[in-house]
Scaffold this motif. Structure first.
Motif, PDB file in Angstrom:
ATOM      1  N   ASN A 163     -20.426  37.996   7.869  1.00 19.86           N
ATOM      2  CA  ASN A 163     -21.524  37.244   7.269  1.00 19.86           C
ATOM      3  C   ASN A 163     -21.034  36.500   6.032  1.00 19.86           C
ATOM      4  OD1 ASN A 163     -21.801  39.004   4.932  1.00 19.86           O
ATOM      5  ND2 ASN A 163     -22.771  40.472   6.314  1.00 19.86           N
ATOM      6  N   ILE A 164     -21.864  35.625   5.526  1.00 16.32           N
ATOM      7  CA  ILE A 164     -21.485  34.777   4.396  1.00 16.32           C
ATOM      8  C   ILE A 164     -21.263  35.608   3.141  1.00 16.32           C
ATOM      9  CG2 ILE A 164     -22.270  32.894   2.898  1.00 16.32           C
ATOM     10  CD1 ILE A 164     -23.713  31.776   5.427  1.00 16.32           C
ATOM     11  N   PHE A 165     -22.081  36.616   2.920  1.00 15.78           N
ATOM     12  CA  PHE A 165     -21.934  37.464   1.747  1.00 15.78           C
ATOM     13  C   PHE A 165     -20.528  38.074   1.691  1.00 15.78           C
ATOM     14  CE2 PHE A 165     -22.256  41.616  -0.350  1.00 15.78           C
ATOM     15  CZ  PHE A 165     -22.711  41.229  -1.596  1.00 15.78           C
ATOM     16  N   ARG A 166     -20.062  38.592   2.820  1.00 10.06           N
ATOM     17  CA  ARG A 166     -18.725  39.190   2.863  1.00 10.06           C
ATOM     18  C   ARG A 166     -17.637  38.147   2.627  1.00 10.06           C
ATOM     19  NH1 ARG A 166     -19.989  42.926   8.002  1.00 10.06           N
ATOM     20  NH2 ARG A 166     -21.130  44.545   6.892  1.00 10.06           N
ATOM     21  N   ALA A 167     -17.830  36.957   3.120  1.00  4.62           N
ATOM     22  CA  ALA A 167     -16.852  35.889   2.897  1.00  4.62           C
ATOM     23  C   ALA A 167     -16.757  35.547   1.408  1.00  4.62           C
ATOM     24  CB  ALA A 167     -17.224  34.648   3.707  1.00  4.62           C
ATOM     25  N   VAL A 168     -17.913  35.467   0.760  1.00  5.42           N
ATOM     26  CA  VAL A 168     -17.934  35.169  -0.681  1.00  5.42           C
ATOM     27  C   VAL A 168     -17.301  36.312  -1.462  1.00  5.42           C
ATOM     28  CG1 VAL A 168     -19.438  34.787  -2.679  1.00  5.42           C
ATOM     29  CG2 VAL A 168     -19.903  33.615  -0.517  1.00  5.42           C
ATOM     30  N   GLN A 169     -17.630  37.547  -1.104  1.00  2.00           N
ATOM     31  CA  GLN A 169     -17.022  38.700  -1.776  1.00  2.00           C
ATOM     32  C   GLN A 169     -15.501  38.677  -1.636  1.00  2.00           C
ATOM     33  OE1 GLN A 169     -19.077  42.110   0.000  1.00  2.00           O
ATOM     34  NE2 GLN A 169     -19.596  42.716  -2.084  1.00  2.00           N
ATOM     35  N   ALA A 170     -15.021  38.350  -0.470  1.00  5.88           N
ATOM     36  CA  ALA A 170     -13.580  38.328  -0.224  1.00  5.88           C
ATOM     37  C   ALA A 170     -12.894  37.252  -1.055  1.00  5.88           C
ATOM     38  CB  ALA A 170     -13.302  38.100   1.257  1.00  5.88           C
ATOM     39  N   GLN A 171     -13.583  36.171  -1.349  1.00  8.14           N
ATOM     40  CA  GLN A 171     -12.991  35.064  -2.110  1.00  8.14           C
ATOM     41  C   GLN A 171     -13.062  35.291  -3.616  1.00  8.14           C
ATOM     42  OE1 GLN A 171     -11.210  32.750  -0.813  1.00  8.14           O
ATOM     43  NE2 GLN A 171     -10.827  31.639  -2.689  1.00  8.14           N
ATOM     44  N   GLN A 172     -13.962  36.136  -4.077  1.00  7.94           N
ATOM     45  CA  GLN A 172     -14.149  36.345  -5.515  1.00  7.94           C
ATOM     46  C   GLN A 172     -12.865  36.660  -6.287  1.00  7.94           C
ATOM     47  OE1 GLN A 172     -17.210  34.699  -6.113  1.00  7.94           O
ATOM     48  NE2 GLN A 172     -16.733  35.888  -7.902  1.00  7.94           N
ATOM     49  N   PRO A 173     -11.997  37.557  -5.823  1.00 11.05           N
ATOM     50  CA  PRO A 173     -10.777  37.826  -6.598  1.00 11.05           C
ATOM     51  C   PRO A 173      -9.928  36.573  -6.829  1.00 11.05           C
ATOM     52  CG  PRO A 173     -11.083  39.524  -4.949  1.00 11.05           C
ATOM     53  CD  PRO A 173     -12.110  38.448  -4.674  1.00 11.05           C
ATOM     54  N   ALA A 174      -9.856  35.698  -5.852  1.00 12.90           N
ATOM     55  CA  ALA A 174      -9.074  34.468  -6.003  1.00 12.90           C
ATOM     56  C   ALA A 174      -9.739  33.538  -7.022  1.00 12.90           C
ATOM     57  CB  ALA A 174      -8.927  33.769  -4.667  1.00 12.90           C
ATOM     58  N   VAL A 175     -11.064  33.494  -7.005  1.00 11.57           N
ATOM     59  CA  VAL A 175     -11.790  32.653  -7.960  1.00 11.57           C
ATOM     60  C   VAL A 175     -11.585  33.179  -9.372  1.00 11.57           C
ATOM     61  CG1 VAL A 175     -14.092  31.934  -8.709  1.00 11.57           C
ATOM     62  CG2 VAL A 175     -13.510  31.901  -6.277  1.00 11.57           C
ATOM     63  N   GLU A 176     -11.716  34.493  -9.552  1.00 11.55           N
ATOM     64  CA  GLU A 176     -11.533  35.087 -10.869  1.00 11.55           C
ATOM     65  C   GLU A 176     -10.102  34.898 -11.364  1.00 11.55           C
ATOM     66  OE1 GLU A 176     -13.916  36.266 -12.810  1.00 11.55           O
ATOM     67  OE2 GLU A 176     -15.353  35.783 -11.234  1.00 11.55           O
ATOM     68  N   LYS A 177      -9.136  35.025 -10.495  1.00 10.08           N
ATOM     69  CA  LYS A 177      -7.734  34.834 -10.879  1.00 10.08           C
ATOM     70  C   LYS A 177      -7.510  33.398 -11.351  1.00 10.08           C
ATOM     71  CE  LYS A 177      -3.035  35.274  -9.216  1.00 10.08           C
ATOM     72  NZ  LYS A 177      -2.156  35.499  -8.083  1.00 10.08           N
ATOM     73  N   GLY A 178      -8.141  32.449 -10.685  1.00 12.48           N
ATOM     74  CA  GLY A 178      -8.017  31.045 -11.069  1.00 12.48           C
ATOM     75  C   GLY A 178      -8.617  30.732 -12.420  1.00 12.48           C
ATOM     76  N   ARG A 179      -9.604  31.513 -12.828  1.00 17.70           N
ATOM     77  CA  ARG A 179     -10.266  31.295 -14.118  1.00 17.70           C
ATOM     78  C   ARG A 179      -9.461  31.845 -15.291  1.00 17.70           C
ATOM     79  NH1 ARG A 179     -16.410  32.997 -12.626  1.00 17.70           N
ATOM     80  NH2 ARG A 179     -16.815  31.267 -11.216  1.00 17.70           N
ATOM     81  N   GLU A 180      -8.520  32.739 -15.031  1.00  9.55           N
ATOM     82  CA  GLU A 180      -7.767  33.370 -16.125  1.00  9.55           C
ATOM     83  C   GLU A 180      -7.060  32.335 -16.997  1.00  9.55           C
ATOM     84  OE1 GLU A 180      -5.156  36.234 -14.407  1.00  9.55           O
ATOM     85  OE2 GLU A 180      -6.792  37.537 -13.785  1.00  9.55           O
ATOM     86  N   GLY A 181      -6.512  31.299 -16.366  1.00  9.10           N
ATOM     87  CA  GLY A 181      -5.772  30.306 -17.134  1.00  9.10           C
ATOM     88  C   GLY A 181      -6.588  29.103 -17.518  1.00  9.10           C
ATOM     89  N   ALA A 182      -7.853  29.078 -17.124  1.00  9.70           N
ATOM     90  CA  ALA A 182      -8.701  27.911 -17.412  1.00  9.70           C
ATOM     91  C   ALA A 182      -9.194  27.954 -18.850  1.00  9.70           C
ATOM     92  CB  ALA A 182      -9.897  27.914 -16.450  1.00  9.70           C
ATOM     93  N   PRO A 183      -9.255  26.795 -19.478  1.00  3.80           N
ATOM     94  CA  PRO A 183      -9.783  26.759 -20.864  1.00  3.80           C
ATOM     95  C   PRO A 183     -11.278  27.042 -20.870  1.00  3.80           C
ATOM     96  CG  PRO A 183      -9.351  24.528 -20.044  1.00  3.80           C
ATOM     97  CD  PRO A 183      -8.862  25.479 -19.004  1.00  3.80           C
ATOM     98  N   ASP A 184     -11.771  27.614 -21.962  1.00  3.17           N
ATOM     99  CA  ASP A 184     -13.204  27.945 -22.091  1.00  3.17           C
ATOM    100  C   ASP A 184     -14.006  26.747 -22.510  1.00  3.17           C
ATOM    101  OD1 ASP A 184     -12.855  30.558 -21.338  1.00  3.17           O
ATOM    102  OD2 ASP A 184     -12.496  31.243 -23.391  1.00  3.17           O
TER     103      ASP A 184
END
Length: 57
Positions: free
Chosen positions: A36-57
């Motif tokens: 389902n879509i919820f599981r797909a979004v959950q699976a992608q969250q770690p990659a999204v969070e990792k991408g934000r680590e180096g992003a400016p605030d």
């Protein structure tokens, strides 16, 4: 193109069978196919969070 992840959710059995037969699922990886879509979004969250680590605030 970089930075794009394709995830598939709620595949109908006939569509999944066609994708498997054509080698798409093998190339994409079973980990990118979700029930389902919820599981797909959950699976992608770690990659999204990792991408934000180096992003400016």
């Amino acid at each position: 193109m970089t930075g794009v992840t394709l995830r598939l959710a709620r595949l109908k059995p006939a569509v999944r069978a066609t994708l498997a037969r054509d080698g798409v699922i093998e190339r994409l990886g079973e980990g990118k196919i979700h029930g389902n879509i919820f599981r797909a979004v959950q699976a992608q969250q770690p990659a999204v969070e990792k991408g934000r680590e180096g992003a400016p605030d």
